[in-house]
Design a protein around this motif. Structure first.
Motif, PDB file in Angstrom:
ATOM      1  N   TYR A  48       0.743  -1.393  -0.043  1.00 52.58           N
ATOM      2  CA  TYR A  48       0.063   0.090  -0.009  1.00 52.58           C
ATOM      3  C   TYR A  48       0.959   1.200   0.116  1.00 52.58           C
ATOM      4  O   TYR A  48       0.651   2.232   0.708  1.00 52.58           O
ATOM      5  N   LEU A  49       1.847   1.191  -0.895  1.00 54.68           N
ATOM      6  CA  LEU A  49       2.865   2.424  -0.840  1.00 54.68           C
ATOM      7  C   LEU A  49       2.197   3.711  -1.165  1.00 54.68           C
ATOM      8  O   LEU A  49       2.622   4.663  -0.642  1.00 54.68           O
ATOM      9  N   SER A  50       1.208   3.651  -2.011  1.00 55.56           N
ATOM     10  CA  SER A  50       0.628   5.078  -2.593  1.00 55.56           C
ATOM     11  C   SER A  50      -0.190   5.486  -1.307  1.00 55.56           C
ATOM     12  O   SER A  50      -0.359   6.727  -1.342  1.00 55.56           O
ATOM     13  N   ARG A  51      -0.669   4.761  -0.503  1.00 51.09           N
ATOM     14  CA  ARG A  51      -1.467   5.217   0.749  1.00 51.09           C
ATOM     15  C   ARG A  51      -0.485   5.851   1.792  1.00 51.09           C
ATOM     16  O   ARG A  51      -0.860   6.620   2.590  1.00 51.09           O
ATOM     17  N   ARG A  52       0.784   4.893   1.944  1.00 54.18           N
ATOM     18  CA  ARG A  52       1.734   5.171   3.160  1.00 54.18           C
ATOM     19  C   ARG A  52       2.404   6.456   2.807  1.00 54.18           C
ATOM     20  O   ARG A  52       3.020   7.204   3.574  1.00 54.18           O
ATOM     21  N   ALA A  53       2.630   6.759   1.524  1.00 53.52           N
ATOM     22  CA  ALA A  53       3.774   7.819   1.180  1.00 53.52           C
ATOM     23  C   ALA A  53       3.083   8.649  -0.080  1.00 53.52           C
ATOM     24  O   ALA A  53       3.766   8.340  -1.124  1.00 53.52           O
ATOM     25  N   PRO A  54       1.816   9.086   0.085  1.00 49.73           N
ATOM     26  CA  PRO A  54       1.200   9.630  -1.216  1.00 49.73           C
ATOM     27  C   PRO A  54       2.007  10.846  -2.012  1.00 49.73           C
ATOM     28  O   PRO A  54       1.911  11.025  -3.236  1.00 49.73           O
ATOM     29  N   ASP A  55       2.987  11.473  -1.325  1.00 50.23           N
ATOM     30  CA  ASP A  55       3.602  12.724  -2.042  1.00 50.23           C
ATOM     31  C   ASP A  55       5.027  12.187  -2.321  1.00 50.23           C
ATOM     32  O   ASP A  55       5.803  13.044  -2.958  1.00 50.23           O
ATOM     33  N   ALA A  56       5.446  10.888  -2.190  1.00 46.05           N
ATOM     34  CA  ALA A  56       6.640  10.362  -2.464  1.00 46.05           C
ATOM     35  C   ALA A  56       6.858  10.379  -3.958  1.00 46.05           C
ATOM     36  O   ALA A  56       6.136  10.110  -4.878  1.00 46.05           O
ATOM     37  N   ILE A  58       8.844   8.768  -6.611  1.00 45.10           N
ATOM     38  CA  ILE A  58       9.671   7.437  -6.740  1.00 45.10           C
ATOM     39  C   ILE A  58      10.690   7.399  -8.009  1.00 45.10           C
ATOM     40  O   ILE A  58      11.328   6.478  -8.043  1.00 45.10           O
ATOM     41  N   GLN A  59      10.219   8.549  -8.790  1.00 42.96           N
ATOM     42  CA  GLN A  59      11.111   8.595  -9.779  1.00 42.96           C
ATOM     43  C   GLN A  59      12.726   9.152  -9.438  1.00 42.96           C
ATOM     44  O   GLN A  59      13.654   9.109 -10.053  1.00 42.96           O
ATOM     45  N   GLN A  60      12.611   9.765  -8.171  1.00 40.25           N
ATOM     46  CA  GLN A  60      13.803  10.342  -7.646  1.00 40.25           C
ATOM     47  C   GLN A  60      13.976   9.955  -6.462  1.00 40.25           C
ATOM     48  O   GLN A  60      13.700  10.584  -5.282  1.00 40.25           O
ATOM     49  N   LEU A  61      15.030   8.964  -6.337  1.00 40.56           N
ATOM     50  CA  LEU A  61      15.482   8.527  -4.833  1.00 40.56           C
ATOM     51  C   LEU A  61      16.934   8.923  -4.281  1.00 40.56           C
ATOM     52  O   LEU A  61      17.501   9.241  -5.286  1.00 40.56           O
ATOM     53  N   LEU A  62      16.861   9.307  -3.185  1.00 38.50           N
ATOM     54  CA  LEU A  62      18.274   9.817  -2.720  1.00 38.50           C
ATOM     55  C   LEU A  62      18.946   8.696  -1.572  1.00 38.50           C
ATOM     56  O   LEU A  62      17.976   8.068  -0.622  1.00 38.50           O
ATOM     57  N   PHE A  63      19.958   8.260  -1.588  1.00 41.48           N
ATOM     58  CA  PHE A  63      20.923   7.452  -1.248  1.00 41.48           C
ATOM     59  C   PHE A  63      21.519   7.993  -0.051  1.00 41.48           C
ATOM     60  O   PHE A  63      22.405   8.982  -0.813  1.00 41.48           O
ATOM     61  N   GLU A  64      21.495   7.918   1.200  1.00 41.20           N
ATOM     62  CA  GLU A  64      22.401   8.724   2.130  1.00 41.20           C
ATOM     63  C   GLU A  64      23.225   7.956   2.961  1.00 41.20           C
ATOM     64  O   GLU A  64      22.351   7.126   3.704  1.00 41.20           O
ATOM     65  N   THR A  65      24.270   8.017   3.318  1.00 38.01           N
ATOM     66  CA  THR A  65      24.984   7.393   4.233  1.00 38.01           C
ATOM     67  C   THR A  65      25.478   8.113   5.258  1.00 38.01           C
ATOM     68  O   THR A  65      26.046   9.279   5.025  1.00 38.01           O
ATOM     69  N   VAL A  66      25.065   7.982   6.449  1.00 37.56           N
ATOM     70  CA  VAL A  66      25.235   8.784   7.832  1.00 37.56           C
ATOM     71  C   VAL A  66      26.830   8.404   8.242  1.00 37.56           C
ATOM     72  O   VAL A  66      26.965   7.250   8.351  1.00 37.56           O
ATOM     73  N   PRO A  67      27.524   9.610   8.483  1.00 37.61           N
ATOM     74  CA  PRO A  67      29.124   9.475   8.706  1.00 37.61           C
ATOM     75  C   PRO A  67      28.856   8.740  10.347  1.00 37.61           C
ATOM     76  O   PRO A  67      28.097   9.187  10.966  1.00 37.61           O
ATOM     77  N   GLU A  68      30.062   7.831  10.136  1.00 38.61           N
ATOM     78  CA  GLU A  68      30.222   7.191  11.787  1.00 38.61           C
ATOM     79  C   GLU A  68      30.842   8.419  12.784  1.00 38.61           C
ATOM     80  O   GLU A  68      31.613   9.331  12.190  1.00 38.61           O
ATOM     81  N   VAL A  69      30.199   8.116  13.731  1.00 41.91           N
ATOM     82  CA  VAL A  69      30.758   9.062  15.218  1.00 41.91           C
ATOM     83  C   VAL A  69      31.759   8.334  15.652  1.00 41.91           C
ATOM     84  O   VAL A  69      31.424   7.186  16.228  1.00 41.91           O
ATOM     85  N   ALA A  70      32.751   9.152  16.063  1.00 41.94           N
ATOM     86  CA  ALA A  70      33.974   8.301  16.667  1.00 41.94           C
ATOM     87  C   ALA A  70      33.779   8.266  18.136  1.00 41.94           C
ATOM     88  O   ALA A  70      33.246   9.059  18.697  1.00 41.94           O
TER      89      ALA A  70
END
Length: 70
Positions: A48-56, A58-70
């Motif tokens: 039910y993706l369209s109901r869960r995220a109606p404004d998403a 899906i043509q533009q996805l962003l992949f983000e890696t959070v830097p490790e904290v030392a």
């Protein structure tokens, strides 16, 4: 890691491993987690993706890696 959006099924699947799933568990309504034979998570499906995220956008996805904290 692969992300698949199936518009016809109105679902999103995040594949974390190429290992085959040996069992699945619905952890919340419409959220299914797949496990391999060693009980490791190999995939997560969101129905039910369209109901869960109606404004998403899906043509533009962003992949983000959070830097490790030392």
């Amino acid at each position: 890691m692969k992300l698949k959006v199936d518009r016809q099924a109105d679902a999103l699947y995040l594949m974390l491993s190429e290992a085959p799933a040996s069992r699945s568990e619905e952890v919340s309504p419409g959220i299914i987690v797949d496990y391999d034979d060693q009980d490791r998570v190999v995939g997560i499906e969101m129905l039910y993706l369209s109901r869960r995220a109606p404004d998403a956008n899906i043509q533009q996805l962003l992949f983000e890696t959070v830097p490790e904290v030392a």
